[in-house]
Design an enzyme around this catalytic site. Structure first.
Site, PDB file in Angstrom:
ATOM      1  N   ASN A  12      31.030   4.359  -6.723  1.00  0.00           N
ATOM      2  CA  ASN A  12      29.995   4.328  -5.678  1.00  0.00           C
ATOM      3  C   ASN A  12      30.438   5.302  -4.598  1.00  0.00           C
ATOM      4  OD1 ASN A  12      28.169   3.792  -3.657  1.00  0.00           O
ATOM      5  ND2 ASN A  12      29.044   1.800  -3.111  1.00  0.00           N
ATOM      6  N   LYS A  14      28.925   6.157  -2.021  1.00  0.00           N
ATOM      7  CA  LYS A  14      28.358   5.843  -0.705  1.00  0.00           C
ATOM      8  C   LYS A  14      27.791   7.132  -0.092  1.00  0.00           C
ATOM      9  CE  LYS A  14      31.906   2.339  -0.225  1.00  0.00           C
ATOM     10  NZ  LYS A  14      32.079   1.066   0.428  1.00  0.00           N
ATOM     11  N   HIS A  96      23.930  -4.137  -2.600  1.00  0.00           N
ATOM     12  CA  HIS A  96      25.285  -3.848  -2.098  1.00  0.00           C
ATOM     13  C   HIS A  96      25.420  -4.482  -0.714  1.00  0.00           C
ATOM     14  CE1 HIS A  96      28.805  -1.721  -0.636  1.00  0.00           C
ATOM     15  NE2 HIS A  96      29.082  -1.431  -1.892  1.00  0.00           N
ATOM     16  N   GLU A  98      26.646  -3.509   1.924  1.00  0.00           N
ATOM     17  CA  GLU A  98      26.327  -2.630   3.054  1.00  0.00           C
ATOM     18  C   GLU A  98      24.815  -2.564   3.275  1.00  0.00           C
ATOM     19  OE1 GLU A  98      28.647   0.745   1.753  1.00  0.00           O
ATOM     20  OE2 GLU A  98      30.478  -0.413   2.076  1.00  0.00           O
ATOM     21  N   GLU A 167      31.565  -8.512  -5.448  1.00  0.00           N
ATOM     22  CA  GLU A 167      32.245  -7.732  -4.416  1.00  0.00           C
ATOM     23  C   GLU A 167      32.412  -8.586  -3.156  1.00  0.00           C
ATOM     24  OE1 GLU A 167      31.792  -3.228  -5.158  1.00  0.00           O
ATOM     25  OE2 GLU A 167      30.195  -3.881  -3.828  1.00  0.00           O
ATOM     26  N   GLY A 173      36.312  -1.712   1.252  1.00  0.00           N
ATOM     27  CA  GLY A 173      36.731  -0.673   2.182  1.00  0.00           C
ATOM     28  C   GLY A 173      37.791  -1.126   3.159  1.00  0.00           C
ATOM     29  N   SER A 211      38.126  -2.614  -2.846  1.00  0.00           N
ATOM     30  CA  SER A 211      39.466  -2.003  -2.727  1.00  0.00           C
ATOM     31  C   SER A 211      40.216  -1.939  -4.057  1.00  0.00           C
ATOM     32  CB  SER A 211      40.292  -2.721  -1.655  1.00  0.00           C
ATOM     33  OG  SER A 211      39.678  -2.549  -0.378  1.00  0.00           O
TER      34      SER A 211
END
Ligand code: PEP
Length: 249
Positions: A12, A14, A96, A98, A167, A173, A211
């Site tokens: 990904n 991003k 996701h 985010e 996730e 991150g 991560s």
């Protein structure tokens, strides 16, 4: 990893990348084939066509990081599933964290996006995961089950066609990874839920993301219900991403 399921590793990107860097990264990953896993990259929309051109003739797939729930129309800024299909996308990320956090995407919208993607033959990678507060409050299982149930309900008899990615939000991150045992415990819960709902849980792929790095991928992928990874930061470094892809077999 279970031999019944072919592992899958998805990068990904991003909102990272630029043309020269993308070209170099994709060339390095393509040159490292063959992998013992399916490999894909989910890139920003504007790079899809170039990514498709560069990966044509390889077995590396590509996809997007979001899709509209709508088929077409006055939805400025959105990109439809048909458009992704036209760009040759095999996958699209939906839900996701985010997107859930920064764009207020609720379970029902995530489910509608997954449905829109499948309707055009693009496999949704449905992301679920709990926040640190939810984990500390003992709500992990309830949260991920609720998030997944919304998608299962919407996809109905097609639910087995999705890929699921667990996730934990606190691991994305942050450099803080779930231990293999923590991840496995949640994956087992999700697989039971998929099995009960679709009867195909044993053949469905559940990825871990949060991560994942070159030095922890093998231990995570060794867990029986972890079928590969969704890789953020480390997917931007060719050597690291290649090591992670090789760890999935
Ligand atoms: C992600 O973006 O889905 C992700 C897991 O990011 P990172 O690997 O950087 O934690």
């Amino acid at each position: 990893m279970n031999p019944q399921r072919r592992p899958l590793v998805v990068g990904n990107w991003k909102m990272h990348g630029n043309r020269p860097a993308n070209t170099e990264l994709l060339a390095a990953v393509a040159a490292a084939r063959p992998f013992g896993a399916d490999v894909a990259v989910c890139v920003p929309f504007v790079y899809l066509t170039e990514t498709a051109a560069q990966l044509a003739g390889t077995d590396i797939r590509w996809g997007a990081q979001d899709v509209s729930a709508h088929a077409q129309g006055a939805y400025t800024g959105e990109v439809s599933a048909a458009m992704l299909a036209e760009c040759g996308c095999r996958y699209v990320l939906v839900g996701h964290s985010e997107r859930r956090q920064h764009h207020g995407e609720a379970d029902e919208l995530v489910a509608a996006k997954a449905q829109a993607a499948l309707g055009k033959g693009v496999t949704p990678i449905v992301c679920v995961g709990e926040t640190l507060e939810q984990r500390d409050a003992g709500q992990t299982e309830a949260v991920v089950k609720r998030q997944l149930a919304a998608v299962i309900r919407e996809l109905a008899h097609c639910a087995a066609e999705m890929v699921v990615a667990y996730e934990p939000v606190w691991a994305i991150g942050t450099g803080r990874t779930a231990t293999p045992e923590q991840a496995q415990a949640v994956h087992a819960v999700l697989r039971s839920q998929l099995q009960a709902a679709s009867g195909h849980g044993e053949r469905m792929r559940i990825l871990y993301g949060g991560s994942v790095k070159a030095d922890n991928a093998a231990a995570l992928f060794a867990q029986p219900d972890i079928d590969g990874g969704l890789i953020g930061g480390a997917s931007l470094k060719a050597a690291d991403f290649i090591t992670i892809c090789r760890a999935a077999r």
